[in-house]
Every structure is written in C-alpha cells, then in structure tokens.
Design a protein around this motif. Sequence first.
Motif, PDB file in Angstrom:
ATOM      1  N   UNK A 137       6.521  79.204  -5.699  1.00 33.75           N
ATOM      2  CA  UNK A 137       6.481  80.666  -5.652  1.00 33.75           C
ATOM      3  C   UNK A 137       7.887  81.235  -5.491  1.00 33.75           C
ATOM      4  N   UNK A 138       8.684  80.638  -4.626  1.00 33.67           N
ATOM      5  CA  UNK A 138      10.053  81.112  -4.379  1.00 33.67           C
ATOM      6  C   UNK A 138      10.894  80.945  -5.638  1.00 33.67           C
ATOM      7  N   UNK A 139      10.744  79.833  -6.345  1.00 36.92           N
ATOM      8  CA  UNK A 139      11.499  79.631  -7.600  1.00 36.92           C
ATOM      9  C   UNK A 139      11.112  80.671  -8.636  1.00 36.92           C
ATOM     10  N   UNK A 140       9.830  80.938  -8.750  1.00 36.08           N
ATOM     11  CA  UNK A 140       9.359  81.951  -9.706  1.00 36.08           C
ATOM     12  C   UNK A 140       9.906  83.323  -9.332  1.00 36.08           C
ATOM     13  N   UNK A 141       9.923  83.622  -8.046  1.00 34.37           N
ATOM     14  CA  UNK A 141      10.448  84.901  -7.570  1.00 34.37           C
ATOM     15  C   UNK A 141      11.941  85.013  -7.869  1.00 34.37           C
ATOM     16  N   UNK A 142      12.703  83.940  -7.681  1.00 34.99           N
ATOM     17  CA  UNK A 142      14.135  83.939  -7.991  1.00 34.99           C
ATOM     18  C   UNK A 142      14.375  84.157  -9.479  1.00 34.99           C
ATOM     19  N   UNK A 143      13.561  83.515 -10.325  1.00 30.91           N
ATOM     20  CA  UNK A 143      13.694  83.688 -11.773  1.00 30.91           C
ATOM     21  C   UNK A 143      13.403  85.141 -12.165  1.00 30.91           C
ATOM     22  N   UNK A 144      12.401  85.730 -11.533  1.00 31.79           N
ATOM     23  CA  UNK A 144      12.039  87.114 -11.818  1.00 31.79           C
ATOM     24  C   UNK A 144      13.171  88.051 -11.417  1.00 31.79           C
ATOM     25  N   UNK A 145      13.767  87.824 -10.249  1.00 35.37           N
ATOM     26  CA  UNK A 145      14.869  88.656  -9.773  1.00 35.37           C
ATOM     27  C   UNK A 145      16.067  88.530 -10.704  1.00 35.37           C
ATOM     28  N   UNK A 146      16.396  87.329 -11.122  1.00 34.61           N
ATOM     29  CA  UNK A 146      17.537  87.160 -12.028  1.00 34.61           C
ATOM     30  C   UNK A 146      17.244  87.798 -13.384  1.00 34.61           C
ATOM     31  N   UNK A 147      16.008  87.750 -13.859  1.00 34.30           N
ATOM     32  CA  UNK A 147      15.637  88.424 -15.117  1.00 34.30           C
ATOM     33  C   UNK A 147      15.799  89.910 -14.980  1.00 34.30           C
TER      34      UNK A 147
END
Length: 193
Positions: A178-188
Amino acid sequence: TKKFTSALDIPVEFVKKNVKLRGKLHHVTEKGLEVEHIPISIPFITWMQRKWQSKGLLLVRLAGVELVPSGVAWLQQELKPQQMLWFQLLGREDVALECLVLVNKGRFLSVCLNEEILRQGLGRTARIEGLHHESHLYWRLHKRLLRAELKALRKHKGIWKEESYSERLGDRFSNNKFVRTLKQFVSWLRRSV
C-alpha cells in the motif's frame, strides 16, 4: 634452529606433527598474516646463522575461519607490528600456512586468534584446510571454533548483529504494498502538476 622464509621450506613432518613455531608479525593483509619466523636460539650458533639466513615472510592464515572485511580491520587494530606470536601448523596450501595463531595477553594468558575472531562475530567457521576431516584433531578444533561462533550469534555480535526494532519497522513500512502504491501515486501527481 633453521629460519623458515617460505612455506615450502617447512618440512612435511612439521606440518603432519602440527608443530608450533614462533614468529614476529609484520603485516595483516586480506590474504593473512605476514610473519617472520623466529627460530629457537642457541647463543653462538644463532649468531653464526644470522649471517647466512635469507630474508622472507611466511603467509599465515587463520585455519577454520572465513574472515569478513571488518575482521581484517579488527586484526590490524589489535595486533601491533613486531608483536610476537605462536602459530601451530595444521596445513600448507601452496605458499600459505593454515594455522592456529596464539597471541600472549599477559604473562600466563594467551588468546587463540582463530577463536577470538569468531567470538567477536568478525568471521564464519570454515573447513580447516590441511587436516583430514576424519581425524580427532579436526573435530576437536572444529567444535571449539563452532562454540566461539555460537557465542557471537547468541550475543548478536559483529555479522550476527540484528537490526533494531525501529529499523525493522521502517523496512516493513517502506516495503508495504500500500505504501509503495501511495508513493507511486504521489510521484505521478508531482510529474503531472
């Protein structure tokens, strides 16, 4: 009374009988200890022999120990140049000697460097080259080395040191899906804005 300047100079009988030799440390390297052999001295004969003795250092490895880089650094810090030590011959491999290395710590106390390295967690137990694995000596020494390694493991020393609770928690948190997905979303989001 003969001074050995190369591993190949040492008679096979000395290695088979596991003879102890005395030496003076010159350098600690990744390959092992560079030691100058100091023969038994007989006053007049030794004086005569010094004139004809050749110069050379023996490469002595800690038998049964696989050193890690921090182990080499520890040896360089603990052992002083010109320090006297004893090394018991266990095997010979080309130009290197596989030995138990003993260092005097005080008048009546000596420390086996092979065991001390493992006790500090600065190496792993390895096969003792030069000794037949069926021999009584091999198993007696191997058991001593394993006990030393087990002490380091139980006390979490050196390479056996565990991560702290906060480090483990941080790793788990950063590796969470979940944290990795959230980081990817923030960087996008940052790229698209």
